[in-house]
Design an enzyme around this catalytic site. Structure first.
Site, mmCIF file in Angstrom:
data_model
loop_
_atom_site.group_PDB
_atom_site.id
_atom_site.type_symbol
_atom_site.label_atom_id
_atom_site.label_comp_id
_atom_site.label_asym_id
_atom_site.label_seq_id
_atom_site.Cartn_x
_atom_site.Cartn_y
_atom_site.Cartn_z
ATOM 1 N N SER A 45 6.970 -3.914 3.095
ATOM 2 C CA SER A 45 5.984 -4.002 2.019
ATOM 3 C C SER A 45 6.330 -5.042 0.952
ATOM 4 O O SER A 45 5.470 -5.438 0.171
ATOM 5 C CB SER A 45 5.804 -2.639 1.347
ATOM 6 O OG SER A 45 6.969 -2.255 0.640
ATOM 7 N N LYS A 117 8.864 -1.860 -5.361
ATOM 8 C CA LYS A 117 7.613 -2.599 -5.497
ATOM 9 C C LYS A 117 7.742 -3.541 -6.685
ATOM 10 O O LYS A 117 8.712 -3.522 -7.436
ATOM 11 C CB LYS A 117 6.424 -1.657 -5.734
ATOM 12 C CG LYS A 117 6.230 -0.555 -4.692
ATOM 13 C CD LYS A 117 5.771 -1.074 -3.352
ATOM 14 C CE LYS A 117 5.572 0.080 -2.367
ATOM 15 N NZ LYS A 117 5.341 -0.401 -0.988
#
Length: 215
Positions: A45, A117
């Site tokens: 990701s 993230k």
């Protein structure tokens, strides 16, 4: 004569090794508690900024002095709830060894219920994505770090979403392969992550050798 006495006074190796091991583990525990902690990258990701299997050092020192996440920071945070699938069960021996090493910070945390993230917006700001354009408070966000072939929205339009005070809005650099804040807008905080769940900023990749460097 003095050398002879020193040799006689030395502890035998079977005593020396456990003592040195204990001191090393104690030092690692202090480093983990106050300075850095190691986490693993479980998915793609954050490609190509961070690769699957990378070990990253997270700075736990600056948060002790009032650091707060800001837009652009890469952060590790505890799963706010339901973001990660259940972890496969481990054998008793492997689980015990892994738990010990993770406790002192030499391996990722046991259970590894953490994600990494990039912070897109912080509390009090609004974030939206339409077409291929990401905006925060109506201003277009430039994202040179995106995975090749991705755009900021990657087919998912949303917003504007207001980020509550004390929260951050996070997204992966591999936007088309990241189940981030965008996919949790039905959560109580609308997809935002509590700052209290943020461990700290990613400061460096420490493994594997060909990826070592600042993140």
């Amino acid at each position: 004569m003095a050398d002879t006495k020193q040799r006689k006074a030395r502890r035998p190796w079977w005593v020396e090794i456990p003592v040195m091991t204990a001191l090393g583990l104690a030092a690692a525990l202090v480093i983990k508690t106050c300075l850095f902690q190691v986490f693993s990258i479980p998915s793609g990701s954050m490609e190509n900024t961070l690769q699957v299997g990378d070990r990253v050092a997270v700075d736990k020192f600056t948060p002790l002095f009032g650091w707060e996440p800001k837009a652009g920071d890469k952060v590790v945070f505890h799963d706010p709830g339901g973001w990660l699938p259940p972890e496969p069960a481990k054998g008793a021996v492997a689980g015990a060894v892994g738990s010990t090493l993770s406790f002192v910070g030499l391996m990722p945390p046991a259970g590894d219920e953490y994600l990494v993230k990039r912070v897109i917006a912080t509390g009090g700001h609004t974030v939206a994505c339409h077409g291929t354009t990401l905006t925060v408070d109506g201003r277009t966000v430039s994202e040179p770090y995106l995975h090749p072939g991705d755009d900021s929205c990657s087919g998912l339009d949303f917003g504007p979403v207001a980020v509550p005070a004390g929260y951050v809005w996070v997204e992966g650099d591999h936007r088309s392969d990241s189940a981030d804040s965008r996919y949790h807008r039905d959560d109580p905080a609308g997809g935002a992550v509590p700052v209290a769940d943020v461990v700290g900023p990613v400061s460096a990749v420490i493994w594997p050798l060909n990826h070592i460097g600042t993140a």
